[in-house]
Design an enzyme around this catalytic site. Structure first.
Site, PDB file in Angstrom:
ATOM      1  N   LYS A 253       0.662  -0.729  -0.299  1.00 58.41           N
ATOM      2  CA  LYS A 253       0.060   0.023  -0.297  1.00 58.41           C
ATOM      3  C   LYS A 253       0.436   1.138   0.488  1.00 58.41           C
ATOM      4  CE  LYS A 253      -1.121  -1.230   4.840  1.00 58.41           C
ATOM      5  NZ  LYS A 253      -2.370  -2.028   4.793  1.00 58.41           N
ATOM      6  N   ARG A 254       1.820   1.335   0.557  1.00 59.19           N
ATOM      7  CA  ARG A 254       2.999   2.361   0.452  1.00 59.19           C
ATOM      8  C   ARG A 254       3.397   2.678  -0.938  1.00 59.19           C
ATOM      9  NH1 ARG A 254       5.133   0.303   6.037  1.00 59.19           N
ATOM     10  NH2 ARG A 254       3.152   0.762   7.579  1.00 59.19           N
TER      11      ARG A 254
END
Ligand code: GLU
Length: 490
Positions: A253-254
């Site tokens: 997600k980062r």
């Protein structure tokens, strides 16, 4: 054997992406294959980074993918609460138990002291590990320091020896405790840390099997040791190989991996995503490539998950999506494109039966041209909008030709007298007109297609005209001939 209980434990600190959703899927399949239960636990203790928006999206994505949970948010269950933030009072007695029994100890080393010692050790080129300075404190010494008001954390005392476990995916794993640190299980403000909380939660929720990404492999021996120190049997573990994106980086997600909700908005089918994600590391051992969720439940075997990293290929996913769209029966395919056309303002969100029947004919004519449901807008807009949106290149290439005006006018004349507007009749009249002009039928179709659809490529020409109906076709041929007249003034 008692019923299998598995859990997926997302932190709502970001959107679910294909890597995380695959973990959820494999957990769900493992449970459903054995008639067990799938528990959704929300690990929302990081209050700063957890948001209601991420949480809602995660729940919505699970429902959309068909990964319905048996216990968890919204529905509850007997072993909740299922939000970690609501379980804050659960952990303190267990920390105390470990302290009382000597499996944990208070550590009074300040962050500055630790930094200092860490930097000295790192200079020697060794990895830092807590040097156990406080491990030797007697209970009395520890109590004295605490009474003085000194700040402390609680560390778990890693025993000597080795931990062995049979990983459901990786096979036998052995870790020498020399490699492990006396990890912090409660911070100075008393809040417990992930590795501790997860053991208590898994135990209280009677989780029998934990499937998660192999980025958690290093946590597993610690969690097994903590579980044993608490006097509970640790669950079975299975660590999934990581999923790499086209940039050769682990999906995360980062790093902005595409959110599942974004796939939904782009017109991917949940069937296609589920099917594609299942094949990220798992195969049934046969050639079969298409699996419905039910088929996956029947076939899934965690022992057949590969130990090798999986590659996420967005093009393969698009291909699979197109295949799944093709497989949908026409009424279903039509129903699924409705929200996309409605969002584009081309139809109402609740079309009546007559509109649906017309839409079904359009969708049938578009046939297998949809790679995503969202593609419907591009393919169907000229059917549904009042006016044609012309593609500039098509206009330049075709309508500027000197004979375009006459061809369009002639076709308009011929079709206005057509006895009916069936595809065969239109074809017959168009061919006859081409014969009169002494050209191939393509010469007539080319400008007429641009006139009617705005572009050079469209579904079958005669069927398209028939579906549009005489009034629209004649109006468009006339409009385009007038447009062409302004372009072919030479
Ligand atoms: N909340 C953790 C995560 O999102 C779950 C880890 C686990 O499955 O134990 O990574």
């Amino acid at each position: 054997m008692s019923q299998m209980r598995v859990r997926f434990a997302p932190s709502p600190t970001g959107y679910l992406h294909a890597g995380g959703a695959r973990t959820a899927l494999f957990n769900w399949l493992l449970a459903k294959h054995s008639g067990g239960r799938f528990i959704l636990r929300i690990e929302d203790t990081d209050r700063k980074r957890s948001t209601a928006e991420f949480l809602d999206a995660i729940l919505e994505d699970h429902k959309w993918l068909g990964l319905v949970w048996d216990e968890g948010p919204e529905i509850g269950g007997t072993l909740g609460p299922y939000y970690q933030s609501e379980r804050a009072d659960t952990y303190a007695p267990f920390i105390q138990k470990l302290l009382d029994e000597g499996s944990a100890y208070r550590c009074f080393c300040s962050p500055e002291e630790l930094d200092d010692r860490r930097s000295r050790t790192s200079q020697n080129g060794r990895d830092w590990k807590y040097d156990r300075k406080c491990a030797a404190l007697t209970k009395e010494q520890s109590a004295e320091r605490k009474a003085e008001g000194r700040s402390s954390v609680v560390r778990f005392r890693i025993p000597d020896g080795k931990t062995r476990f049979e990983d459901m995916v990786l096979g036998p794993v052995e870790v020498d405790h020399q490699e492990l640190d006396d990890l912090v299980i409660a911070r100075s403000d008393g809040t417990p840390t992930y590795n501790f909380v997860v053991v208590v939660d898994d135990s209280q929720m009677r989780i029998t099997h934990v499937v998660r990404g192999s980025d958690h492999l290093s946590n597993t021996p610690k969690q097994i040791l903590i579980a044993r120190a608490l006097g509970t049997e640790p669950p079975e573990f299975g660590h999934l190989p990581l999923v790499f994106g086209p940039d050769k980086q682990v999906l995360s997600k980062r790093r902005g991996a595409v959110a599942i909700g974004e796939y939904r908005r782009r017109g991917y089918l949940p069937e296609a995503l589920v099917n594609y994600m299942a094949l990220l590391g798992w195969s049934c051992g046969r050639e079969q490539e298409f699996f419905s969720l039910d088929e996956l439940v029947a076939e899934f075997d965690i022992a057949k998950v590969s130990r090798k990293a999986a590659a996420f290929d967005p093009e393969k996913l698009v291909w699979m999506n197109a295949q799944w769209i093709k497989r949908l029966p026409l009424p279903e395919r039509t129903a699924r494109v409705v929200p996309f056309l409605a969002a584009a303002g081309l139809i109402s969100n609740t079309p009546d039966d007559r509109q649906l029947a017309e839409l079904e004919r359009i969708v049938s004519l578009i046939d297998d041209r949809l790679k995503t449901l969202a593609d419907i807008v591009e393919h169907a807009s000229f059917f549904l909008a009042d006016n044609v949106t012309f593609d500039n290149i098509a206009v330049d290439k075709v309508l500027t030709k000197s004979d375009s005006v006459d061809i369009l006018n002639d076709l308009c004349g011929v079709l206005s007298h057509a006895p009916d507007f069936e595809p065969a009749t239109i074809e017959d009249l168009t061919r006859k007109l081409a014969a009169v002009w002494g050209v191939g039928v393509g010469k007539v179709i080319q400008p007429a297609r641009v006139a009617v659809t705005g572009r050079t490529v469209s579904p079958g020409f005669f069927e398209t005209l028939s579906l549009l109906g005489r009034d629209k076709v004649l109006a468009r041929l006339k409009f385009a001939s007038e447009l062409a007249a302004t372009l072919t003034t030479e």
